[in-house]
Write a protein that holds these residues in place. Structure first.
Motif, PDB file in Angstrom:
ATOM      1  N   ILE A  45       0.858  -1.180   0.000  1.00 15.47           N
ATOM      2  CA  ILE A  45       0.000   0.000   0.000  1.00 15.47           C
ATOM      3  C   ILE A  45       0.899   1.236   0.000  1.00 15.47           C
ATOM      4  N   SER A  46       0.704   2.085  -1.004  1.00 13.13           N
ATOM      5  CA  SER A  46       1.524   3.284  -1.145  1.00 13.13           C
ATOM      6  C   SER A  46       0.653   4.524  -1.063  1.00 13.13           C
ATOM      7  N   GLY A  47       1.315   5.669  -0.865  1.00 18.19           N
ATOM      8  CA  GLY A  47       0.621   6.944  -0.802  1.00 18.19           C
ATOM      9  C   GLY A  47       1.480   7.956  -0.092  1.00 18.19           C
ATOM     10  N   ALA A  48       1.107   9.197  -0.182  1.00 18.37           N
ATOM     11  CA  ALA A  48       1.866  10.255   0.487  1.00 18.37           C
ATOM     12  C   ALA A  48       1.749  10.124   2.001  1.00 18.37           C
ATOM     13  N   SER A  49       2.640  10.785   2.712  1.00 19.23           N
ATOM     14  CA  SER A  49       2.542  10.826   4.165  1.00 19.23           C
ATOM     15  C   SER A  49       1.217  11.457   4.558  1.00 19.23           C
ATOM     16  N   GLY A  50       0.467  10.759   5.439  1.00 20.28           N
ATOM     17  CA  GLY A  50      -0.841  11.249   5.844  1.00 20.28           C
ATOM     18  C   GLY A  50      -1.982  10.781   4.968  1.00 20.28           C
TER      19      GLY A  50
END
Length: 204
Positions: free
Chosen positions: A22-27
């Motif tokens: 699972i990836s994504g920006a911080s927050g």
């Protein structure tokens, strides 16, 4: 009940679990999503942040970004070792869910990951969550640290987040809207994973 649909198949095919990153920006909500998926499928989970140390990130992140932002220079050897060890020790388990912000962009992790899911959350929402987290956890932060983070965010952190998310977007298996409720997000991902299982694209 739907999450228990494949228990019989899991016992029939004693194979290694698939690594779902699972990836994504911080927050963006990666940690919460990984925990919810692991609970729903009764599978183990691992978190990138648990394996970050003083040698993980380049000392000057701004210079790193200006040089091209090579994600392979972000080092978590203990994380890689743990993922490999866990995968090799578990048989008949469907998945291992991991939080991995850079996914296949890091050469050390690319060969381990079977599927990449990008949690695509508006950066303004991500920033709000980070600020809220900082205010709640005062033992790890002060007003000076928050101000410094915001200054860096304006100077280059936001550009780094955008760059990293877009890199993952170009090489992921599924993009999920992170601006909705966690329940909707989990159901969307569960439907996708279940469809892969039904089609035999994920072998158990």
């Amino acid at each position: 009940k739907r999450r228990l649909l494949y228990k019989g198949k899991r016992n029939m095919y004693m194979s290694k679990p698939q690594i779902i990153a699972i990836s994504g920006a911080s927050g963006s909500g990666k940690t919460q999503l990984v925990k919810q998926l692991a609970k729903a499928y009764q599978c183990p989970s691992l978190f990138f942040d648990d394996y970050v140390d003083n040698n993980t990130y380049p000392k000057d992140m701004h210079s790193w970004f200006l040089r091209g932002a090579d994600a392979s220079q972000i080092l978590t050897p203990r994380f890689k070792t743990k993922v490999e060890a866990l995968q090799n020790s578990l048989w008949g388990v469907e998945f291992i869910f991991i939080e991995e912000p850079f996914c296949r962009q890091r050469a050390s992790m690319a060969g381990l990951i079977d599927h990449v899911i990008l949690l695509d959350t508006a950066l303004e929402l991500c920033l709000g969550r980070i600020m809220k987290r900082s205010l709640v956890s005062q033992q790890d932060s002060s007003s000076a640290q928050v101000i410094r983070y915001l200054a860096n965010y304006e100077a280059y952190f936001r550009d780094i987040y955008l760059h990293s998310v877009n890199k993952v977007r170009n090489n992921c298996d599924l993009v999920v809207n992170g601006n909705t409720t966690s329940e909707v997000t989990v159901n969307t991902l569960s439907d996708w994973l279940d469809s892969k299982l039904c089609l035999g694209e994920i072998m158990l």
